[in-house]
Design an enzyme around this catalytic site. Structure first.
Site, PDB file in Angstrom:
ATOM      1  N   ASP A   1       2.819  -4.401   8.510  1.00  0.00           N
ATOM      2  CA  ASP A   1       1.588  -3.330   8.157  1.00  0.00           C
ATOM      3  C   ASP A   1       0.210  -4.892   8.665  1.00  0.00           C
ATOM      4  OD1 ASP A   1      -0.481  -2.189   6.598  1.00  0.00           O
ATOM      5  OD2 ASP A   1       0.090  -1.693   5.756  1.00  0.00           O
TER       6      ASP A   1
ATOM      7  N   LYS B   1     -11.179  -0.674  10.134  1.00  0.00           N
ATOM      8  CA  LYS B   1     -10.781  -1.757   9.069  1.00  0.00           C
ATOM      9  C   LYS B   1     -11.551  -2.662   9.768  1.00  0.00           C
ATOM     10  CE  LYS B   1      -7.432  -0.127   5.806  1.00  0.00           C
ATOM     11  NZ  LYS B   1      -8.594   0.078   4.418  1.00  0.00           N
TER      12      LYS B   1
ATOM     13  N   CYS C   1      -4.509   1.961  -3.587  1.00  0.00           N
ATOM     14  CA  CYS C   1      -3.617   2.597  -3.064  1.00  0.00           C
ATOM     15  C   CYS C   1      -1.962   2.089  -3.081  1.00  0.00           C
ATOM     16  CB  CYS C   1      -3.977   2.715  -1.638  1.00  0.00           C
ATOM     17  SG  CYS C   1      -5.048   3.939  -1.191  1.00  0.00           S
TER      18      CYS C   1
ATOM     19  N   GLN D   1      -4.657  -4.963   6.866  1.00  0.00           N
ATOM     20  CA  GLN D   1      -5.447  -5.780   6.306  1.00  0.00           C
ATOM     21  C   GLN D   1      -5.736  -7.236   6.973  1.00  0.00           C
ATOM     22  OE1 GLN D   1      -7.810  -4.791   3.956  1.00  0.00           O
ATOM     23  NE2 GLN D   1      -6.918  -3.436   3.757  1.00  0.00           N
TER      24      GLN D   1
ATOM     25  N   HIS E   1       1.218  -1.106   0.476  1.00  0.00           N
ATOM     26  CA  HIS E   1      -0.024   0.266   0.357  1.00  0.00           C
ATOM     27  C   HIS E   1       0.747   1.316  -0.047  1.00  0.00           C
ATOM     28  CE1 HIS E   1      -2.687   2.854   1.501  1.00  0.00           C
ATOM     29  NE2 HIS E   1      -3.804   1.902   1.827  1.00  0.00           N
TER      30      HIS E   1
END
Ligand code: PMP
Length: 406
Positions: free
Chosen positions: A195, A221, A361, A198, A119
């Protein structure tokens, strides 16, 4: 059977005569009543500026804020609560790491290694670190189905100071071999930035088991509200970093010309805190843990399996990355031959189906695979097999709507 739809008021919304089918969960998730109510309760009964007053409302707001931090600590299994810093979102957390760690610890000749599928928040940030420090940004290009290759991993060598990657890619929806990459990075002496934007909503996060140095994610999220995210960092690393924002609450003592800073985590939380967001995240964590990640993963697996099977039967649909449901969370990106992704999304919207279209993104990855734009469906706990079937039915109408014969 997971029966949570009644908790999500927005799912009864009707658009264009159709009940909304929300398949844009990788962008943001919907909110259950329990989260909405937690925010309302804070604002109606406990609102004050935390850590700044002796009065009851400041004290209550402080307690709720501090409790939320403990909930996050447990949620990701951090060793210490002060390793959990509240930030606005994953993007802000990655910027703090890049600026306050990357720009001060890297030098010319050092390497930053990241996958091409990252991303922009975990890519543009490292471009600037490279520019400012003279370090080199090196990409792992993945194979055609989105897997890391031995060649990719070989790029992590003794010159590598940072290895940054998504635990789950927002384009591919594939689960990264987290532990394998972290072990390789640590063996090379690199710091790992993971990261979890997700991943945190979809699988158990365990920063001690993974042994990542930093872990970031966004509350919105994972059923929480926008404006609250988490920066986890190992205590020694966070202590060794300059504060990112300067102002109230992050100081210890201010004199005319100099300032000493507060201890962790307050050193990184300048300004009035987003208590609503922290309270919402706490309620979201309680909600998810009450369901349990085994159940969440099983549900997403059922949905993604059904969707993959359906999509694979449509000859003009091209799925990006792996089509093996075992390797994925609930995210599928695809293109339709001859139809622009924005047209696909607009046609499906007319049937009440919300899916993503665009570059997600991740422009360098789109360029790399020759699909500058694509569509993405992403599922969450409140989605159903019936919704997946409805989506597959309507998807088959897209090319006809655009004038194709099939
Ligand atoms: N990383 C990944 C993998 C993401 O999917 C996203 C959001 N699409 C982000 C970072 C950034 O999250 P946010 O916009 O909440 O900061």
């Amino acid at each position: 059977m997971l029966n949570v739809r009644k908790d999500f008021p927005i799912l009864t919304k009707v658009h264009n005569g159709h009940q909304i089918v929300y398949f844009d969960n990788a962008a943001t998730t919907q909110k259950p009543k329990q989260v909405i109510q937690a925010i309302v309760d804070l604002l109606e009964n406990h609102n004050g500026n935390p850590h700044r007053g002796a009065h009851i409302l400041s004290v209550e707001a402080s307690k709720l804020y501090d409790d939320a931090r403990i909930a996050v600590q447990k949620f990701i299994n951090a060793a210490h609560s002060e390793e959990v810093v509240f930030v606005r979102n994953a993007t802000e957390a990655l910027n703090i790491i890049a600026r306050s760690y990357g720009e001060t610890h890297l030098h010319e000749g050092d390497k930053i290694v990241i996958p091409i599928s990252e991303h922009h928040a975990n890519l543009v940030t490292w471009q600037r670190v490279a520019r400012v420090t003279g370090a080199k940004l090196v990409y792992m290009y993945l194979d055609e189905t989105g897997h890391f290759t031995e060649n990719d991993l070989a790029k992590i060598d003794s010159k590598t100071k940072i290895v940054a990657f998504a635990a789950v890619s927002n384009v591919l929806g594939m689960k990264t071999p987290i532990k394998k990459i972290i072990d390789k990075a640590h063996a090379a002496g690199a710091v790992v930035v993971l990261d979890g934007a997700q991943a945190a909503p979809h699988m158990k996060s365990d920063v001690q088991q993974w042994d990542c140095d930093f872990y970031v994610f966004s509350g919105h999220k994972m059923l929480g509200s926008a404006g609250t995210g988490v920066l986890y960092g190992k205590r020694d690393l966070l202590n060794d970093m300059e504060p990112f924002l300067l102002g109230g609450d992050m100081i210890e003592y201010v004199q005319e010309q100099t300032t000493t800073f507060n201890v962790l985590p307050f050193k990184f939380e300048a300004g009035t805190e987003n208590v609503e967001g922290a309270v919402a995240l706490h309620a979201a964590i309680d909600y998810l843990e009450n369901i349990g990640f085994d159940t969440i993963e099983a549900k997403e697996h059922e949905l993604v399996t059904r969707a993959l099977q359906g999509l694979e039967q449509i000859p003009y649909v091209h799925i990006i990355g792996s089509t093996n449901a075992e390797e994925k969370t609930g995210v599928i990106s695809f293109t339709i031959e001859g139809v622009h992704p924005h047209d696909v999304a607009t046609i499906l919207d007319s049937y009440g189906i919300a899916i993503r279209s665009g570059h997600h993104c991740a422009q360098p990855y789109g360029s790399h695979i020759g699909a500058e734009a694509s569509n993405r469906v992403s599922f969450y706990i409140y989605n159903t097999v019936e919704e997946v079937d409805y989506f597959l039915d309507k998807l088959k109408l897209v090319r006809k709507t655009m004038g194709f014969k099939d």
